[in-house]
Design a protein around this motif. Structure first.
Motif, mmCIF file in Angstrom:
data_model
loop_
_atom_site.group_PDB
_atom_site.id
_atom_site.type_symbol
_atom_site.label_atom_id
_atom_site.label_comp_id
_atom_site.label_asym_id
_atom_site.label_seq_id
_atom_site.Cartn_x
_atom_site.Cartn_y
_atom_site.Cartn_z
ATOM 1 N N CYS A 20 0.824 -1.201 0.000
ATOM 2 C CA CYS A 20 0.000 0.000 0.000
ATOM 3 C C CYS A 20 0.861 1.255 0.000
ATOM 4 C CB CYS A 20 -0.948 -0.011 1.203
ATOM 5 S SG CYS A 20 -2.245 -1.272 1.091
ATOM 6 N N LYS A 21 1.975 1.235 0.725
ATOM 7 C CA LYS A 21 2.872 2.389 0.726
ATOM 8 C C LYS A 21 3.478 2.626 -0.654
ATOM 9 C CE LYS A 21 4.221 2.409 5.611
ATOM 10 N NZ LYS A 21 3.814 3.803 5.848
ATOM 11 N N CYS A 37 -4.470 -6.153 -0.187
ATOM 12 C CA CYS A 37 -3.610 -7.265 -0.598
ATOM 13 C C CYS A 37 -4.417 -8.549 -0.760
ATOM 14 C CB CYS A 37 -2.480 -7.459 0.415
ATOM 15 S SG CYS A 37 -1.244 -6.135 0.394
ATOM 16 N N THR A 38 -5.430 -8.697 0.089
ATOM 17 C CA THR A 38 -6.270 -9.890 -0.017
ATOM 18 C C THR A 38 -7.010 -9.895 -1.345
ATOM 19 O OG1 THR A 38 -6.561 -9.959 2.376
ATOM 20 C CG2 THR A 38 -8.143 -11.178 1.059
ATOM 21 N N VAL A 39 -7.582 -8.745 -1.723
ATOM 22 C CA VAL A 39 -8.315 -8.642 -2.991
ATOM 23 C C VAL A 39 -7.380 -8.834 -4.174
ATOM 24 C CG1 VAL A 39 -9.628 -7.070 -4.461
ATOM 25 C CG2 VAL A 39 -10.119 -7.182 -2.020
ATOM 26 N N ARG A 40 -6.165 -8.243 -4.078
ATOM 27 C CA ARG A 40 -5.200 -8.339 -5.185
ATOM 28 C C ARG A 40 -4.406 -9.651 -5.168
ATOM 29 N NH1 ARG A 40 -3.930 -3.305 -7.574
ATOM 30 N NH2 ARG A 40 -1.824 -4.035 -8.032
ATOM 31 N N LYS A 41 -4.651 -10.478 -4.128
ATOM 32 C CA LYS A 41 -3.976 -11.765 -3.996
ATOM 33 C C LYS A 41 -2.465 -11.600 -3.975
ATOM 34 C CE LYS A 41 -7.753 -14.364 -6.149
ATOM 35 N NZ LYS A 41 -8.156 -15.307 -7.208
ATOM 36 N N GLU A 42 -2.007 -10.620 -3.187
ATOM 37 C CA GLU A 42 -0.586 -10.357 -3.038
ATOM 38 C C GLU A 42 -0.157 -10.682 -1.619
ATOM 39 O OE1 GLU A 42 -0.160 -6.276 -4.028
ATOM 40 O OE2 GLU A 42 -0.169 -6.603 -6.192
ATOM 41 N N LYS A 43 1.102 -10.973 -1.453
ATOM 42 C CA LYS A 43 1.640 -11.226 -0.125
ATOM 43 C C LYS A 43 1.732 -9.913 0.640
ATOM 44 C CE LYS A 43 5.480 -13.373 2.338
ATOM 45 N NZ LYS A 43 6.789 -14.060 2.212
ATOM 46 N N CYS A 44 1.107 -9.870 1.790
ATOM 47 C CA CYS A 44 1.049 -8.636 2.584
ATOM 48 C C CYS A 44 2.181 -8.654 3.608
ATOM 49 C CB CYS A 44 -0.311 -8.530 3.279
ATOM 50 S SG CYS A 44 -0.604 -6.926 4.043
ATOM 51 N N VAL A 45 3.060 -7.656 3.542
ATOM 52 C CA VAL A 45 4.213 -7.583 4.441
ATOM 53 C C VAL A 45 4.189 -6.242 5.161
ATOM 54 C CG1 VAL A 45 6.723 -7.650 4.602
ATOM 55 C CG2 VAL A 45 5.555 -9.057 2.902
#
Length: 412
Positions: A20-21, A37-45
């Motif tokens: 997001c940043k 990140c959940t919607v975009r299916k990305e790893k959230c760190v």
């Protein structure tokens, strides 16, 4: 001059995730993964760890997505693999421990309120919105009625071992202990017949129908156990008559005992012809001749399952399947328990419907695989032609194939 409008207040995201940043969008800071990140299916760190919660805040709400805190001496619990068809991460285990209950009790109660309650929900039916009832009203009744609490704990222990969740540290011996205690305290409550406990007895009778399915699986399995299992289901009807509707409404459990209506004429017309011929071929003097009307009534209710199946495999079909034993009259149950052939044939066809994997009623699994062969071997070759469909359903593991077999329609 342009009118002045105050800007809506907002909170800046200073501890958002890296994604997001980078995109310069506001992060909702959800843990373990934010919504974006959940919607975009990305790893959230996250670069900044989540702040610890202050002590004494109690257990989180059911919508939290944080991973459960591991219990002393156990590994961290998995999330999605835990819950089978209940595709959601498991919230944290509660910190609250009421007097009279140890850590194992609270662990089991937590599992019921987050996972096991769905085993009886069938919430897809509009008239039966029971998720809140099972999670809140039932638990409130359990704290006031120890026999219901024993049943909930036993059911959770059984569910945990069925799923194979090792991190919950609930052994098979725990399950056996809680189950024996649940049946013992329930029998005592029935014998006491205290009107104040009637709503809790009604809920307990429903849950015991799931808890008692241990007789169809594992070392405790025994042939034709369904004949005793039906007695439990029939007992629900007696308790419903005892617990009047006002009492059900006051306790908030009325939705639990909802049964969908049955169109008797349409249901009778939906039955396979060979089952109706099975009854019409009974001649006067046959030992089962006095039972023809009771058999026909049972077949009509079975026909409601065939009729509903034509509309698709749904939560309403599951509710009809689960409540079918409560429709059977005492005379039919007595005939089945006496192992009358035609009563067993009707039950064998009902067990084909039990194969459907609708919802999360895990406690129905493997009942058909255990009982249909038991009925077949008991009746022998003479009745083989009437057991063709139940036996043909045994190797099928796809709901669509089972439906096509029942409806005799390969294009379904």
């Amino acid at each position: 001059e342009k009118p002045y409008y105050a800007k809506r207040s907002h909170r800046k995201s200073r501890t958002g995730c890296r994604n997001c940043k980078t995109r310069k969008v506001k992060c909702d800071e959800g843990r373990p993964a934010c919504r974006t990140c959940t919607v975009r299916k990305e790893k959230c760190v996250y670069t900044v760890p989540a702040a610890p919660k202050p002590a004494g805040t109690g257990s989180p709400t059911a919508t939290t997505t944080a991973s459960p805190s591991p219990l002393p001496g156990t590994e961290p619990a998995p999330d999605l693999a835990l819950v089978g068809t209940h595709h959601a991460t498991v919230p944290q285990q509660p910190l609250f421990k009421p007097s009279g209950h140890d850590e194992i009790d609270m662990r089991l109660l937590w599992f019921y309120s987050t996972v096991t309650y769905t085993s009886f929900s069938t919430s897809g039916v509009r008239e039966r919105d029971v998720d809140l009832v099972l999670k809140v009203n039932v638990v409130q009744l359990a704290f006031a009625n120890p026999f219901l609490m024993d049943c909930i704990l036993a059911l959770s222990a059984m569910h945990i071992n069925w799923l194979g969740v090792k991190t919950m540290a609930i052994s098979p011996s725990h399950e056996i202990y809680f189950r024996a205690k649940a049946f013992e305290t329930y029998r005592k409550a029935v014998a006491a017949a205290d009107p104040a406990t009637y709503p809790a007895l009604l809920v307990c009778s429903l849950l015991l129908c799931g808890l008692s399915t241990n007789v169809f699986r594992g070392d405790e399995a025994r042939p034709l156990a369904i004949l005793d299992w039906m007695i439990l289901w029939k007992g629900i009807g007696y308790i419903i008559k005892t617990v009047k509707r006002p009492a059900q409404s006051r306790s908030g459990i009325g939705a639990l005992v909802f049964r969908p209506g049955v169109d008797l004429n349409a249901s009778a017309q939906s039955l396979p012809a060979y089952l109706l011929f099975m009854l019409s071929s009974i001649k006067e003097g046959d030992p089962e001749y006095p039972l023809v009307q009771d058999y026909y009534s049972a077949l009509v209710y079975l026909g409601s399952l065939y009729l509903e199946l034509k509309n698709g495999i749904s939560a309403l079909l599951l509710l009809r399947i689960v409540t079918f034993p409560t429709r059977l009259c005492s005379t039919f149950i007595d005939a089945a328990r006496s192992k009358r052939p035609r009563a067993l044939v009707i039950l064998a066809h009902y067990l084909v419907f039990v194969k459907f994997r609708v919802g999360s009623c895990w406690w129905l699994d493997n009942i058909s695989a255990h009982e249909i062969p038991s009925i077949y071997h008991f009746l022998g070759p003479k009745w083989e032609h009437l057991l063709r469909v139940p036996m043909a359903a045994l190797p099928l593991d796809n709901d669509r194939d089972v439906a096509r077999l029942l409806l005799d329609d390969l294009s379904w």
